[in-house]
Design an enzyme around this catalytic site. Sequence first.
Site, PDB file in Angstrom:
ATOM      1  N   GLU A 174      -1.012  -5.658   9.005  1.00  0.00           N
ATOM      2  CA  GLU A 174       0.109  -4.746   9.570  1.00  0.00           C
ATOM      3  C   GLU A 174      -0.536  -5.264  11.501  1.00  0.00           C
ATOM      4  O   GLU A 174      -1.382  -5.009  11.407  1.00  0.00           O
ATOM      5  CB  GLU A 174       0.307  -3.474   9.466  1.00  0.00           C
ATOM      6  CG  GLU A 174       0.890  -3.518   8.068  1.00  0.00           C
ATOM      7  CD  GLU A 174       0.849  -1.512   8.104  1.00  0.00           C
ATOM      8  OE1 GLU A 174       0.971  -0.899   8.636  1.00  0.00           O
ATOM      9  OE2 GLU A 174       1.702  -1.578   7.365  1.00  0.00           O
TER      10      GLU A 174
ATOM     11  N   ASP B 232       0.743  -1.270   0.139  1.00  0.00           N
ATOM     12  CA  ASP B 232       0.512  -0.151  -0.236  1.00  0.00           C
ATOM     13  C   ASP B 232       0.795   1.319   0.216  1.00  0.00           C
ATOM     14  O   ASP B 232       0.294   2.097   0.223  1.00  0.00           O
ATOM     15  CB  ASP B 232      -1.228   0.391   0.955  1.00  0.00           C
ATOM     16  CG  ASP B 232      -0.216  -0.207   2.860  1.00  0.00           C
ATOM     17  OD1 ASP B 232       0.939  -0.066   2.478  1.00  0.00           O
ATOM     18  OD2 ASP B 232      -1.089  -0.214   3.303  1.00  0.00           O
ATOM     19  N   SER B 233       2.207   1.261  -0.300  1.00  0.00           N
ATOM     20  CA  SER B 233       3.320   2.296  -0.183  1.00  0.00           C
ATOM     21  C   SER B 233       2.905   2.734  -1.220  1.00  0.00           C
ATOM     22  O   SER B 233       3.277   3.802  -1.725  1.00  0.00           O
ATOM     23  CB  SER B 233       4.496   1.717  -0.280  1.00  0.00           C
ATOM     24  OG  SER B 233       4.693   1.039  -1.180  1.00  0.00           O
TER      25      SER B 233
ATOM     26  N   LYS C 261      -0.585  -9.821   3.380  1.00  0.00           N
ATOM     27  CA  LYS C 261       0.487  -9.343   4.739  1.00  0.00           C
ATOM     28  C   LYS C 261      -0.579  -7.959   4.793  1.00  0.00           C
ATOM     29  O   LYS C 261      -1.172  -7.449   4.545  1.00  0.00           O
ATOM     30  CB  LYS C 261       1.215  -8.204   3.528  1.00  0.00           C
ATOM     31  CG  LYS C 261       2.077  -7.640   5.034  1.00  0.00           C
ATOM     32  CD  LYS C 261       3.505  -7.276   4.479  1.00  0.00           C
ATOM     33  CE  LYS C 261       3.937  -5.230   3.345  1.00  0.00           C
ATOM     34  NZ  LYS C 261       2.756  -4.292   4.530  1.00  0.00           N
TER      35      LYS C 261
ATOM     36  N   ASP D 206      -0.766  -5.982  -0.322  1.00  0.00           N
ATOM     37  CA  ASP D 206      -1.458  -5.467   1.275  1.00  0.00           C
ATOM     38  C   ASP D 206      -2.635  -5.644   1.321  1.00  0.00           C
ATOM     39  O   ASP D 206      -3.371  -5.520   0.268  1.00  0.00           O
ATOM     40  CB  ASP D 206      -1.014  -4.485   1.577  1.00  0.00           C
ATOM     41  CG  ASP D 206       0.393  -4.146   2.132  1.00  0.00           C
ATOM     42  OD1 ASP D 206       0.682  -4.636   2.466  1.00  0.00           O
ATOM     43  OD2 ASP D 206       1.278  -3.344   1.796  1.00  0.00           O
TER      44      ASP D 206
ATOM     45  N   GLU E 156      10.013  -4.215  10.286  1.00  0.00           N
ATOM     46  CA  GLU E 156      10.711  -2.257   9.780  1.00  0.00           C
ATOM     47  C   GLU E 156      10.927  -1.212  10.796  1.00  0.00           C
ATOM     48  O   GLU E 156      10.441  -1.431  11.259  1.00  0.00           O
ATOM     49  CB  GLU E 156       8.858  -2.219   9.004  1.00  0.00           C
ATOM     50  CG  GLU E 156      10.057  -0.428   8.413  1.00  0.00           C
ATOM     51  CD  GLU E 156       8.037   0.144   7.210  1.00  0.00           C
ATOM     52  OE1 GLU E 156       7.195  -1.021   6.832  1.00  0.00           O
ATOM     53  OE2 GLU E 156       8.440   1.295   6.578  1.00  0.00           O
TER      54      GLU E 156
HETATM   55  O1  KIV Z   1       3.530  -0.794   1.330  1.00  0.00           O
HETATM   56  C1  KIV Z   1       4.707  -1.543   1.471  1.00  0.00           C
HETATM   57  O2  KIV Z   1       5.019  -1.305   0.952  1.00  0.00           O
HETATM   58  C2  KIV Z   1       5.124  -2.763   3.405  1.00  0.00           C
HETATM   59  C3  KIV Z   1       6.611  -2.449   2.915  1.00  0.00           C
HETATM   60  C4  KIV Z   1       7.185  -1.338   3.174  1.00  0.00           C
HETATM   61  C5  KIV Z   1       7.059  -3.703   3.648  1.00  0.00           C
HETATM   62  O3  KIV Z   1       4.319  -2.573   3.515  1.00  0.00           O
END
Ligand code: KIV
Length: 279
Positions: free
Chosen positions: A114, A43-44, A112, A82, A181
């Site tokens: 968090e 989600d970056s 993934k 994510d 992270e």
């Molecule tokens: O969203 C993302 O790019 C991430 C990485 C920083 C691991 O979660």
Amino acid sequence: MKSTSSFLKMKQKQEPIAMMTAYDAPSAKAAAKAGMDLILVGDSAGMVVHGYDSTIPVTLDDIILHSKAVRRGAPDVFVVADLPFLTYNGEFSDTLYAVKRLMQQADVQAVKLEGGGQTLPTVQRLTEAGVPVMGHLGLTPQSVNVLGGYKVQGNTEETANRLVEEAQAVENSGAFALVLECVPRQLAAHISSLLNIPVIGIGAGAETNGQVLVFHDAIGFSDGFTPKFVKQYANVQHEIETALTHYVDDVKQLRFPEEKHTFTINEDMLGKFYGGIKS
Ligand code: KIV
């Protein structure tokens, strides 16, 4: 294509795992060609592609769109997507809806999410439902407003101990891997040796079982702030700006297009269409 058990074996054989984010087909294709072990549709994307200042505005539809493109670009690479902000903290049926769309429509292999604590039952229920889950602890960007900024985590006795406990709990809940992270390298090394599952670090030093970087950071495709933990392998932003400046200049100076960039039609044909060229 690699699988969750490939990553476990890589850890057992001490073979480092290379992971990078990708958000579209060309970047995914490049990652595949480079031999990336797995791709994260992070989600970056919200920050490096969509121009938001956090990952919070990113929606499930955004991640699905990016994941579909990544899948087309890298059909043979294990893809993790994510779960966006607040798609896994409420009703489990909502989480299942999100995961189902990601796995069935975008064909990702894993998701993934968090945090520890209240997300652990979700990790367990998803795993039991056949969904591989990657955990993410330390600096968890979706909680930036609770953490008070993008800061190193686990640098006090209390927070370091909590991180160790959470990492173990994520593993015990069934996660197949964990992203750590922005944590001190000694703590990341300790957690990596304590867990059986692979720990993939970002800003967590060299003694994790693998590394992940954000695509745009790694290739220097940004004119913003670059975190200390990033190694820039190229300066794509500079290349692009130079190329675009040359293009604008060429257009203004009538240097582009040249003859080799144009199509022609023979005069007879032209005559039939327009009655010939009148000079
Ligand atoms: O969203 C993302 O790019 C991430 C990485 C920083 C691991 O979660």
